[in-house]
Scaffold this active site. Structure first.
Site, PDB file in Angstrom:
ATOM      1  N   SER A 196       0.840  -0.837   0.070  1.00 21.17           N
ATOM      2  CA  SER A 196       0.109   0.193   0.336  1.00 21.17           C
ATOM      3  C   SER A 196       1.087   1.628  -0.157  1.00 21.17           C
ATOM      4  CB  SER A 196      -0.864   0.199   1.477  1.00 21.17           C
ATOM      5  OG  SER A 196      -0.061   0.575   2.441  1.00 21.17           O
ATOM      6  N   ASN A 223      -0.343   7.055  -7.107  1.00 21.15           N
ATOM      7  CA  ASN A 223      -1.276   9.026  -6.973  1.00 21.15           C
ATOM      8  C   ASN A 223      -0.574  10.239  -8.250  1.00 21.15           C
ATOM      9  OD1 ASN A 223      -2.636  10.339  -5.123  1.00 21.15           O
ATOM     10  ND2 ASN A 223      -2.121   8.541  -3.963  1.00 21.15           N
ATOM     11  N   ARG A 228       0.144   3.623  -3.279  1.00 21.39           N
ATOM     12  CA  ARG A 228       0.136   4.696  -3.369  1.00 21.39           C
ATOM     13  C   ARG A 228       0.832   6.070  -3.822  1.00 21.39           C
ATOM     14  NH1 ARG A 228       0.207   4.755   2.133  1.00 21.39           N
ATOM     15  NH2 ARG A 228      -1.388   3.791   2.466  1.00 21.39           N
TER      16      ARG A 228
END
Lengths: 255, 156
Positions: A187, A195, A191
């Site tokens: 994660s 993004n 992440r």
């Protein structure tokens, strides 16, 4: 003008040399290493002329960043650790600079590369999962090392057996713990990648608009993206510190 | 996505960068900031210490001043007493000396008077004797003369 789909897919291909395992993505490596070298050179340049009494210019800025990072560490990290400071600072500054490459006009570096006969070039290293997952993997390895160092190997492995449902459900515990541990680096890396990749995608979509209009959403998204860039760099740093702090905690907080 | 050498290169790059950031940026900067912090703390502590020393010096100064004032008063008192004593002593001595002098002079005068009386007595005796010799018209012999003189002098 090229077909939009072609334009998008061409822009999302890396400058790759080699095949299979031996494929070097030269744009990602080159830009991230160049930015790393820039950090080191700046640090060396400022570090050589540190002025204790009259800090000025870049030294002030770097002091502020170091103090900011140190504040975050003091708030989270219970034990004194020589590695966490430089690690957190590196994460924050490096990720921030790599993210900032997203703010360059999306066609700038590919066009320049095109002059030298390079067909594919992506300018944001953090929009490449190899960078973000590589960093997350490093952090993961460090958490393993910290767990073993601060808790001891046996106590750490015992945590896999008894957490979270008590010792009688240990097969289930092992499964849960392993998933939990693996989810952390995954994660963490995904992440940041998600993004930045999404940001790049939006810039590409905006670039498909007519040139006399594209600058309006381009500017708006660029400003908004600045927030995301800083925030993601900050989040990556905070999570790195927190994972390591949990690993370094003497007891209890293994998960 | 497959695992590729790019991942490893990025991991190595990350590790190297941490090392170099520690070496050129984090290490020197935090060391310098710690030094500065210590210097500021030391300076503040020194200022505090200086203020306390000043307070102490003020107290000491007052104490010394008080002591000096007391001592000066004491010395003045002593000197006054001593001066008075000296004056008294001098007066006494002068008086004594004067009395002594008077006594001496008086004694001297008395001696002189006795001496003169003695001389006078002698002269009168001799005159008387001479007169007597004139009267008897002859020399009284030396031995007798002396005896006579003595007798006359004792009678006078």
């Amino acid at each position: 003008m090229k077909h939009p789909i072609t334009y998008m897919t061409e822009h999302l291909k890396n400058l790759t040399v080699g095949h299979g395992f031996w494929s070097f993505q030269l744009d990602t490596i080159g830009i991230s290493w160049a930015l790393g070298a820039l950090i080191v050179a700046t640090g060396w340049w400022v570090g050589r002329r540190l002025d204790e009494d009259h800090p000025a210019g870049l030294q002030n800025g770097l002091e502020a960043v170091v103090e900011f990072v140190d504040d975050q560490i003091q708030g989270i990290f219970a034990v004194k650790d020589p590695l966490i400071g430089p690690l957190a600072l590196t994460v924050f500054v490096w990720v921030f600079l790599m993210n900032m490459m997203d703010e360059l006009p999306v066609d700038l570096l590919p066009t320049v590369a095109g002059w030298f006969g390079i067909r594919h070039f992506r300018s944001t290293p953090t929009a490449d999962p190899y960078t973000t997952l590589g960093m997350a993997l490093c952090v993961f390895l460090l958490t393993l090392a910290y767990n073993v160092r601060h808790k001891g190997l046996l106590a750490y492995l015992k945590g896999y057996l008894v957490h979270p449902f008590g010792p009688y459900l240990f097969p289930f515990n092992i499964l849960m713990s392993v998933v939990e541990e693996l989810a952390k680096p995954l994660s963490l890396g995904l992440r940041l990648f998600g993004n930045m990749f999404a940001g790049e995608l939006v810039f590409l979509l905006i670039a498909l608009l007519p040139w006399w209009f594209a600058w309006i959403p381009g500017t708006a998204w660029g400003i908004f993206h600045l927030l995301i860039i800083t925030l993601q760099a900050f989040i990556f740093m905070i999570l790195t510190i927190m994972y390591l702090a949990m690993a370094a905690a003497e007891e209890g907080g293994a998960h | 996505m497959t695992i590729s050498v790019t991942l490893i290169v990025q991991m190595v790059g990350f590790a190297l960068l941490i090392f170099f950031v520690n070496r050129v940026l984090w290490g020197p900067l935090t060391a310098m900031m710690a030094r500065r912090q210590k210097r500021i703390a030391d300076g503040l502590a020194a200022a505090e210490e200086g203020r306390r020393a000043l307070d102490r010096a003020h107290e000491q100064e007052e104490e010394i001043l008080k002591l000096a004032r007391e001592r000066a008063a004491e010395i003045l008192d002593h000197a006054e007493r001593r001066a008075r004593g000296l004056v008294d002593e001098a007066r006494e001595r002068a008086q004594q000396e004067g009395e002594q002098m008077i006594a001496l002079l008086r004694a001297e005068a008395a001696t002189e008077r006795t001496r003169m009386r003695e001389a006078l007595r002698h002269d009168v005796a001799r005159l008387a004797l001479l007169g007597a010799e004139r009267v008897v018209q002859r020399e009284v012999d030396a031995r007798l003369h002396e005896d006579l003189l003595q007798q006359v002098m004792e009678q006078l």
